[in-house]
Design an enzyme around this catalytic site. Structure first.
Site, short mmCIF file in Angstrom:
data_model
loop_
_atom_site.label_atom_id
_atom_site.label_comp_id
_atom_site.label_asym_id
_atom_site.label_seq_id
_atom_site.Cartn_x
_atom_site.Cartn_y
_atom_site.Cartn_z
N ASP A 117 0.84 -1.20 0.00
CA ASP A 117 0.00 0.00 0.00
C ASP A 117 0.88 1.25 0.00
OD1 ASP A 117 -2.39 1.73 0.63
OD2 ASP A 117 -3.30 -0.21 0.96
N HIS A 195 -3.87 5.87 3.22
CA HIS A 195 -4.54 4.64 2.75
C HIS A 195 -3.90 3.39 3.36
CE1 HIS A 195 -5.87 1.61 -0.25
NE2 HIS A 195 -6.87 2.44 -0.50
N SER A 476 -10.91 -1.28 -1.18
CA SER A 476 -9.65 -1.22 -0.42
C SER A 476 -9.88 -1.52 1.05
CB SER A 476 -9.02 0.17 -0.55
OG SER A 476 -8.34 0.33 -1.75
#
Length: 706
Positions: A117, A195, A476
């Site tokens: 990520d 994220h 996600s």
């Protein structure tokens, strides 16, 4: 003009890394005039579990390499993009007096989850060791790499056991990383976007009490699916132009390292929208194929291109592809017009009241099927079209239109859930339509998890707010939910293969919501089908004890690769320990033959028999009886109709005979096969497309004359 290309050569099969790297230079030198030029062009040598390299090549060089016998595929490195607390309670892993569910409190300590990520914010409470957490597993061989604002001595611990970053592919594509001024990134594993911190926290974050969004919404104890599991961050995505960009060359390097480091599960919340490349011209599919052969489950997000059909991403049969669903939590906001007409809007953004003082706001109308709460920075209320019409008429005919917005609240348990998020990418697979994708659904809407305090909650450059927890939606977010559950299952059943774990997840999943109705397909007005939710919504407690499982071994993948048209000499290079396998493509092979825990016949023109093999992982003596929900227009016969097991790990093969009862064209129908011993219910989706009518032809049954 030279571009970043990946040259895939297959499995490394235990060869020395230095020797493999030397072979890569020798091969690359064949398309350069001097060896020094080849070394300068090379970006990575992949030399742990797989063999290949990334290099700057022009089209002629790439084409020349692709024709060489030792090369399986050559492809341009694409840029992939990100698929951006209550959820665990919703799935039955509840907190009791501050303590996590028994399954979460006992298992996972021996498993490392690798997160591919945007990096990680190591100071977050989610990444501090749980009390009584033991030493780092001896199977872990990874590293904690230093970099900008990232000192391994302080960043890594018994919880966050590793952190790496991969930048070479990105910088060859986009130039030097911006490390100063507006939009500056960290040249290190530290997370600039948020994220990666969010997904890592969701998968395996430690317990953190009194977590909430902006101090008022979704208050509770935040934790990951496997709070005792360890984490390793592999930063492969970088902040540029307000989004995270991920080079395939960097992603494959992360796969190569993670497998060698000793991760137990790999979680990948990124992808590329269709049209999709062939399976072995994709870094993610190649990396996942090699990880799976070595016993490492790889979990992918399905993508955020829904509700259109056929747009699901990450469709390799060896990966677990996750769709996104809602949970039973909402944030209602009361809105009252000046004429005393009031609404309670369930889909309001979190910043509605918090930013209302001295600011302007917005009332945003959208169809009910697309209502998803999100933080738009400005105070915003999302209303459906009926409510919007009332508000519009009031504003048109009132001399002094006014609206009053009351503080948002958090409510749980009142909303039917789950439903499929409207953005969640749907099947069928555009690469292998006989392989069900997505595989499974997990929570992916308004998920509260850790966030870097130096990153705004909206990604917007003018948003100066700082939060430690953020509400984010996307596949996600659903992907790390499954990654955490997989870590628990792997800890309970360390001998289970990735395929068995996937089977346990899929055959125990549910297609029913909290109101005992069919799960709704968001973005539409219809009930969901397997192309929306895969086998269903995950049930982690049942997945631990599935009763029967469908396994897929490397030998099975050999035949699958034959069905894709790969030659025997290519397959021999791609698989681990080829001398132990029967590398033969003699005979006729179909992807229908893969022992997948779902059956899709995407082009039924005559009666077909499909075989599946199940293994008993339940009690020693067990008898399973079958029931069938026939897809419309076909008749299904199962033989044998009763499976009798006398020992654990015993295998039995059953046959599924599908016969047409209608004339049809290009229409999918859905059913299922359920095996039950009275306690376990092993559900296998059955999907059929009858294609026995010529396009434009009249139905000979409906339109026959007397």
């Amino acid at each position: 003009m030279p571009q970043v290309h990946i040259v895939y050569l297959g499995h490394n099969n235990g060869n020395n890394q230095s020797f493999t790297s030397m072979l890569h230079v020798k091969l690359l030198s064949k398309v350069f005039s001097r060896e020094e030029e080849a070394k300068e062009a090379r970006i990575y040598s992949y030399s742990h579990s797989l063999s290949g390299f990334a290099a700057m090549l022009n089209s002629t060089q790439a084409s020349t390499l692709a024709q060489m016998e030792e090369v399986i595929s050559v492809f341009k490195s694409k840029t992939l993009r990100l698929h951006t607390t209550r959820s665990w309670d919703f799935m039955g892993l509840t907190l009791l007096d501050g303590e996590v569910a028994a399954m979460q409190s006992k298992y996972g300590d021996d498993v490392v989850i690798g997160i591919f990520d945007t990096g990680i914010w190591p100071e977050s409470g989610s990444f501090q060791p749980e009390p009584m957490m033991g030493p780092i597993p001896v199977t872990w061989h990874g590293s904690c790499v230093a970099g900008d604002s990232f000192e391994p001595t302080y960043a890594c611990n018994r919880k966050l056991v590793g952190a790496r970053f991969y930048l070479s592919g990105f910088e060859r594509e986009y130039g030097p990383l911006n490390v100063t001024g507006t939009g500056a990134e960290f040249r290190s594993p530290r997370d600039r976007l948020g994220h990666g911190t969010h997904t890592a926290s969701t998968a395996a974050g430690s317990r953190c009490a009194n977590a909430s969004y902006l101090g008022g919404l979704a208050v509770g104890t935040a934790r990951g699916g496997a709070p005792l599991a360890r984490l390793a961050a592999y930063k492969v995505c970088w902040y540029k132009d307000l989004e995270g960009l991920c080079s395939e060359a960097d992603i494959l390097a992360a796969f190569d390292d993670a497998i060698a480091d000793g991760v137990g599960v790999i979680s990948v919340s990124l992808g590329s929208s269709p049209p999709l490349m062939p399976l072995f011209q994709s870094a993610s599919d190649i990396g996942a194929f090699h990880a799976t052969q070595l016993g490492l489950p790889v979990v992918f997000s399905a993508g955020n291109d829904g509700p259109e059909t056929g747009v699901v991403q990450n469709v390799g049969p060896w990966g677990i592809t996750v769709a996104a669903g809602t949970i039973d939590r909402r944030f209602p906001t009361a809105l009252m017009l000046g004429n005393n007409v009031s609404f309670v809007i369930s889909s309001t953004v979190a910043a509605v009241t918090i930013l209302a003082i001295n600011g302007s706001g917005m009332i945003y109308a959208e169809p009910t099927t697309k209502e998803i709460p999100q933080d738009d920075f400005l105070p915003t209320v999302h209303v459906n079209l009926y409510e919007a019409t009332k508000i519009l008429h009031y504003s048109m005919f009132s001399e002094d239109p006014r609206v009053q917005i009351f503080p948002s609240k958090t409510l749980t348990g009142l909303l039917p859930a789950p439903s499929v998020a409207h953005f969640s990418s749907r099947g069928p697979s555009s690469i292998s339509p006989n392989i069900l994708k997505p595989d499974i659904t997990a929570p992916g809407v308004n998920i509260l998890a850790a966030w870097p305090p130096k990153s705004s909650p909206t990604f917007l450059p003018f948003d100066r707010r700082s939060v430690k927890w953020n509400l984010v939606s996307g596949t996600s977010m659903s992907c790390p939910h499954i990654s955490g559950i997989v870590a628990l299952i792997k800890s309970v059943h360390p001998d289970w293969s990735p395929a068995v774990i996937k089977s346990a997840l899929m055959t125990t999943a549910s297609s029913i919501d909290t109101r005992s109705d069919s799960i709704a397909a968001g973005g539409t007005l219809k009930p969901s089908d397997p192309f929306d939710i895969g086998a269903g919504h995950v049930n982690p407690l049942k997945a631990i004890d599935p009763g029967l499982v469908h396994d897929i071994e490397t030998q099975d993948y050999v035949l699958f690769l034959c069905s894709l048209g790969y030659k025997e000499n290519q397959i021999q290079k791609m698989v681990s320990s080829p001398h132990r396998l029967n590398i033969s493509c003699d005979g006729k092979h179909s992807d229908l033959d893969l022992n997948y825990p779902a059956i899709i016949i995407s082009d039924l023109r005559s009666a077909v028999t499909v075989r599946r093999t199940v293994r008993n992982v339940g009690q020693t003596d067990a008898i399973y009886f079958v029931s069938v929900a026939n897809p419309h227009g076909v008749h299904v016969t199962i033989w044998p109709s009763c499976l009798v097991f006398s020992k654990q790990r015993e295998k039995i093969t059953y046959q599924v005979r599908v016969t047409m009862l209608k004339f049809s064209q290009r229409r999918y129908d859905f059913g299922k096969i359920v095996w039950s011993d009275g306690y376990h219910h092993v559900s296998v989706p059955l999907i059929v497309q009858v294609n026995n009518e010529k396009e434009g032809a009249a139905d000979p049954i409906t339109h026959s004359s007397t």
